[in-house]
Design a protein around this motif. Structure first.
Motif, short mmCIF file in Angstrom:
data_model
loop_
_atom_site.label_atom_id
_atom_site.label_comp_id
_atom_site.label_asym_id
_atom_site.label_seq_id
_atom_site.Cartn_x
_atom_site.Cartn_y
_atom_site.Cartn_z
N SER A 811 -17.79 37.95 -1.37
CA SER A 811 -16.88 36.97 -1.86
C SER A 811 -15.81 37.52 -2.92
N ASP A 812 -14.99 37.14 -2.68
CA ASP A 812 -13.65 37.61 -3.70
C ASP A 812 -13.64 36.82 -4.99
N SER A 813 -14.51 35.83 -4.88
CA SER A 813 -14.43 34.83 -6.10
C SER A 813 -15.29 35.46 -7.27
N ASP A 814 -15.30 35.01 -8.32
CA ASP A 814 -15.86 35.14 -9.57
C ASP A 814 -17.13 34.45 -9.71
N LEU A 815 -18.13 35.46 -9.40
CA LEU A 815 -19.56 34.67 -9.31
C LEU A 815 -19.87 33.59 -10.52
N LEU A 816 -19.60 34.02 -11.66
CA LEU A 816 -19.87 33.14 -12.78
C LEU A 816 -18.58 32.47 -13.38
N LYS A 817 -17.85 32.10 -12.51
CA LYS A 817 -16.72 31.45 -13.07
C LYS A 817 -16.82 29.90 -13.51
N GLY A 818 -16.26 29.50 -14.30
CA GLY A 818 -16.67 28.40 -15.04
C GLY A 818 -16.84 28.64 -16.41
N ASP A 819 -17.01 27.19 -17.12
CA ASP A 819 -17.31 27.32 -18.55
C ASP A 819 -19.04 27.53 -18.67
N ASP A 820 -19.71 26.80 -17.80
CA ASP A 820 -21.17 26.94 -18.08
C ASP A 820 -21.78 28.08 -17.62
N VAL A 821 -21.53 29.31 -18.09
CA VAL A 821 -22.00 30.34 -17.31
C VAL A 821 -23.67 30.43 -17.67
N TYR A 822 -24.26 29.92 -18.71
CA TYR A 822 -25.57 30.02 -18.70
C TYR A 822 -26.37 29.19 -17.71
N ARG A 823 -25.55 28.04 -17.53
CA ARG A 823 -26.40 26.99 -16.54
C ARG A 823 -26.33 27.72 -15.36
N ARG A 824 -25.29 28.48 -15.04
CA ARG A 824 -25.13 28.95 -13.49
C ARG A 824 -26.16 30.11 -13.53
N ALA A 825 -26.45 30.79 -14.50
CA ALA A 825 -27.33 31.71 -14.56
C ALA A 825 -28.83 31.34 -14.32
N ARG A 826 -29.10 30.13 -14.96
CA ARG A 826 -30.49 29.50 -14.78
C ARG A 826 -30.64 28.88 -13.49
N ASP A 827 -29.59 28.44 -13.00
CA ASP A 827 -29.76 27.93 -11.53
C ASP A 827 -29.97 29.14 -10.50
N LEU A 828 -29.27 30.29 -10.80
CA LEU A 828 -29.69 31.58 -9.99
C LEU A 828 -31.02 31.52 -10.06
N LEU A 829 -31.77 31.94 -11.28
CA LEU A 829 -33.13 32.21 -11.47
C LEU A 829 -33.94 31.13 -10.95
N ASP A 830 -33.70 29.92 -10.90
CA ASP A 830 -34.52 29.03 -10.20
C ASP A 830 -34.32 29.16 -8.75
N GLU A 831 -33.48 29.33 -8.22
CA GLU A 831 -33.37 29.61 -6.62
C GLU A 831 -34.14 30.74 -6.49
N ILE A 832 -33.93 31.77 -7.01
CA ILE A 832 -34.79 32.91 -6.88
C ILE A 832 -36.39 32.76 -6.65
N ARG A 833 -36.82 32.19 -7.78
CA ARG A 833 -38.13 31.70 -7.81
C ARG A 833 -38.59 30.73 -6.66
N ARG A 834 -37.69 30.11 -6.31
CA ARG A 834 -38.20 29.07 -5.17
C ARG A 834 -38.23 29.76 -4.10
N ARG A 835 -37.30 30.90 -3.68
CA ARG A 835 -37.22 31.54 -2.67
C ARG A 835 -38.47 32.59 -2.56
N THR A 836 -38.82 33.04 -3.87
CA THR A 836 -39.83 34.13 -3.88
C THR A 836 -41.28 33.19 -3.59
#
Length: 859
Positions: A811-836
């Motif tokens: 993707s050419d987009s910014d992975l952590l674009k937006g204001d709430d980068v911490y919420r985005r990081a938390r969502d990524l961790l939750d998704e990784i835990r679910r898939r694990t």
């Protein structure tokens, strides 16, 4: 420095003990070498005496044996006396000196030949003798080495020693000092005692009781099982030993054996009584007969209906000694049958079903619980009322029964309406051949419009052939059974599926489960149908995933971006909830949830978005490469399964793909299952499939658009490397090197992925990053013609990045674009835990996700 003083006296005096021991060892060696035959004979004689051989010899035989042994001893000892010589002291010194380095004993006994008058020479000689004396002080006498193996090639001495060892352990060694007790003829005292008798009591074999020697029984009380055989032998003139008994029926009398003064008597104890033997050695026995109770058998519970339709009837049998055999009798209960439709007429006579009851192979048969297992699913009485009775028999021939129990004979039930109709017609035909015209008429009614009833036209043709047989005249029992077999096989095909379309199979599994809920199916049947529904749902979701991969769009409800989405975990939870409700007996709630799941799955659609890859230059090439990558991955999986089944049996081509537990299975209609390859692929060898993939890659490379830039050149190099890796894998498969082939296939897969990635970058450079709808925002969303709510989100990877055009990952987009980068990081961790935690994902992916969590979750 003055020289050391000379050694006074005998220089070997300190070594007198080692020399003496060495001389004794040499003496033992020479004795063993000279007299080992005599010692072997002595060992054999000791063994015979320890086992009391003289007691078994007569007074004339024993002197002959003793004289023979004495003569043989002289013969064996004479050569030994001729050869034996005592070793001298000089020989002992030489033997001891040979065990020391430098032979110090010889040095101590030597003297100077020259230079005795020279002080320096004498000093050096004294120093040398001192050192030799130090070495000689370490002398130790060697052990005897008789070396008898070359002199005794047959190992007679070893056999004699083995006999002595056995005699010491199991014999009577002290008996050699006692005189032999030779048998003597009976004397006057024994003759005065008169004739003797012997008796035995042998209980029936099935009781497991030991036999008794009546002469050795203490007391006069005997407790014997019923049916015990009593055997007596009387020695002397007939009638000299009075005998009477009251235990047999009728009473037995002694019989004289021909050619001897011996009378024999055999009888079977049938009741308690007395056995009296007269004479001076007479005995009187009071026999108490232990009665043998009749066996018993009972049914703890009636057989429950199983999903496979087999009869599994538990039973409990007891007996005081043990069950010898047992049988189960099954008869039709006409009074309990609903005599309507095809059952209205009288049935053809059929013999009752008789099964042998299983008995324990090991252990006691006196008290046990077993299960009678029989497959009655195809019997004409399946699912009809029957009477069941069990009978067991003990070793005495007594029987016990369980009484008649009425229940429906377990058999397979069919929940598909078409299959149930065919099974009902089959039952009517087997009930009586007079139902043949009625069955033919019903089949003709079903075949009026077969297009929407049967999935394959061959099924309708097969039913037409059976109709002709039914209407062709009198139906023989053989023809009836053949028609019934066809109807059974066709019903199984309809019930078990055989549909290539995963959606139809899933809907069919849902309908069968609903029918089972309405008909009050057993827990076993519901569990089987739930497993089939889960399997069909997984196939359907796999089909949607494959179709989504081809169209670059995942499963959706409806056509709108804001429509509800459902994941595989949510579907799994819904089915688990349905099964829980059914196990708790809440059938209405389970049916409602099942209908909701059915509507949800039917509304799940795969839509084709606008502006797809087909509109872009090279889009078709990317799709073709993606398919080639999937085919290569599947071929690598098949190669790995083939290697797991190695070593191959003799005569099997190592490159030939054999069917196995993980291999695709053909459907009953001959079509492959969805997502498991075609029958043509399954029939080809692994090497042929690899060659076909390599040729397909060469064809695709020839049709690719000519792109410029570094990315296009790197893509060309990667695809060229993929072709070479495929060629190497093909050669390895031909040579039978599955491990090397898998390595080459992994290289090909990696090169294909790199080539696709570079080709996607080259296509993006060619089309330009600033085109309308394909900028940073356009790479993530594709709007409809009006740019409104019809926009859809492209599939994303585990980190939330959108899948680019032509399956290009990135993707050419910014992975952590937006204001709430911490919420985005938390969502990524939750998704990784679910898939694990998802066990259905590949282990390699889960391992990668776990390593991501280990690295970033704690930060």
């Amino acid at each position: 420095m003055p020289p050391p003083p000379p050694l006074p006296g005998d220089p070997l005096a300190p070594l007198a003990r080692p020399i003496a021991l060495t001389r004794a060892a040499m003496t033992a060696e020479r004795l063993l070498r000279a007299f080992w035959p005599l010692l072997t004979l002595a060992a054999i004689t000791f063994t015979l005496l320890a086992f009391r051989l003289p007691d078994y010899l007569s007074g004339r035989q024993w002197p002959v044996l003793a004289g023979s042994l004495g003569f043989l001893a002289v013969v064996l000892a004479a050569p030994g006396f001729r050869r034996f010589r005592l070793p001298s002291r000089a020989e002992a010194i030489a033997r001891l000196d040979a065990t020391l380095p430098g032979r110090p004993l010889a040095a101590l006994t030597d003297s100077l030949a020259l230079g005795e008058t020279d002080p320096a020479t004498r000093a050096l000689w004294a120093l040398h003798r001192g050192r030799m004396a130090e070495r000689a002080a370490a002398a130790r006498a060697p052990l005897p080495t008789p070396d008898l193996a070359p002199r005794d090639p047959y190992g007679l001495r070893i056999s004699a020693l083995t006999g002595v060892t056995v005699a010491l352990i199991f014999g009577a060694p002290l008996a050699i000092f006692k005189p032999a007790e030779h048998p003597q003829p009976p004397g006057a005292a024994e003759a005065a005692m008169g004739p003797a008798w012997e008796g035995w009591a042998e209980p029936p074999r099935y009781t497991g009781k030991p036999g008794l020697y009546l002469n050795g029984v203490d007391g006069d009380a005997l407790s014997l099982p019923e049916g015990t055989k009593l055997s007596f032998r009387f020695y002397g003139a007939p009638g000299s030993v009075p005998f009477s008994e009251t235990v047999s029926s009728p009473a037995a009398t002694p019989e004289k054996a021909e050619g001897a003064e011996v009378q024999s008597l055999d009888l079977i104890a049938r009741r308690s009584g007395m056995v009296e033997i007269g004479g001076r050695m007479g005995r009187s026995f009071k026999v108490t007969l232990l009665s043998d109770a009749a066996p018993a058998v009972e049914l703890p519970r009636l057989a429950e209906r199983r999903a496979d339709g087999k009869l599994a009837q538990p039973f409990h049998a007891t007996d005081d000694y043990g069950i010898a055999k047992g049988q189960a009798h099954v008869s039709l209960d006409l009074a309990a049958i609903d005599r309507r439709y095809g059952l209205a007429i009288d049935p053809e006579p059929r013999p009752d079903l008789v099964f042998d009851l299983p008995l324990p192979i090991t252990g006691s048969r006196a008290d046990f619980t077993e299960t009678l297992a029989e497959d009655m699913s195809e019997h004409p009485w399946a699912n009809l009322p029957v009477k069941l009775s069990l009978s067991v028999e003990d070793g005495l021939g007594q029987t016990g029964t369980s009484g008649e129990q009425t229940f429906d004979l377990p058999g397979r039930r069919f929940f598909d309406p078409r299959a149930a109709a065919l099974i009902e017609m089959r039952r009517d035909l087997l009930w009586s051949r007079e139902n043949a015209p009625r069955t033919a008429a019903l089949l003709r009614a079903i075949l009026n419009r077969p297009e929407g009833v049967f999935p394959a036209p061959q099924m309708a043709e097969a039913l037409h052939a059976q109709i002709e047989r039914l209407e062709g005249g009198p139906l023989s029992p053989e023809a009836r059974d053949e028609v019934a077999k066809v109807l059974w096989d066709m019903a199984k095909l309809l019930e078990d599926g055989g549909l290539a379309d995963a959606l139809a199979a899933m809907q069919q599994a849902q309908e069968r489960l609903s029918e089972a809920i309405r008909n009050g199916a057993s827990k076993d049947e519901i569990a089987k149908l739930m497993a089939e529904l889960k399997e069909a749902t997984d196939r359907y979701l796999q089909m949607l995933a494959e179709r989504a991969t081809e169209q670059e769009q995942g499963p959706q409800f409806g056509q709108k971006q804001d429509s509800q989405r459902i994941t595989g975990d949510q579907i799994q939870k819904m089915m688990e909830e349905i099964q829980r409700l059914m196990e708790e007996g809440k059938m209405a709630e389970a049916q409602e949830l099942l209908d909701q799941l059915s509507r949800m799955m039917q509304n799940m659609k795969v839509t084709q978005g606008e502006g797809g890859d087909g509109d872009m230059p090279g889009g078709k090439a990317m799709k073709d490469l993606g398919q080639t990558l999937r085919d290569q991955q599947k071929l690598s999986d098949d190669s790995f399964r083939q290697m797991q089944r190695s070593p191959q049996p003799e005569g099997v081509d190592p490159g030939l793909e054999q069917p196995g537990p993980g291999a695709p299975q053909a459907q009953p209609d001959g079509q492959p299952q969805a997502g498991e390859g075609t029958a043509e692929d399954q029939g080809k060898s692994l090497a042929e499939r690899q060659r076909a993939l390599r040729r397909e890659l060469e064809r695709q490379r020839g049709l690719m658009p000519r792109l410029g830039g570094d990315a296009a050149k790197e893509a060309e190099r990667s695809l060229d490397g993929a072709g070479k890796a495929m060629d190497g894998a093909e050669q390895a498969l031909k040579d039978g090197d599955l491990g090397g082939a898998i390595d080459k296939q992994a290289d090909a897969i990696e090169a294909l992925r790199e080539g696709m990635r570079k080709l996607g970058e080259a296509m993006a450079e060619e089309n330009g990053q600033g085109q309308s709808g394909q900028g940073a925002e356009g790479m993530e969303r594709r709007g409809d013609a009006m740019g409104g709510h019809g926009a859809r989100e492209l599939p994303r990877d585990p980190l939330g990045r959108a899948t680019g055009d032509g399956s290009r990952i990135g993707s050419d987009s910014d992975l952590l674009k937006g204001d709430d980068v911490y919420r985005r990081a938390r969502d990524l961790l939750d998704e990784i835990r679910r898939r694990t935690a998802d066990r259905q994902r590949p282990e390699t992916e889960r391992d990668y996700l776990r390593r991501l969590l280990d690295r970033f979750a704690g930060q």
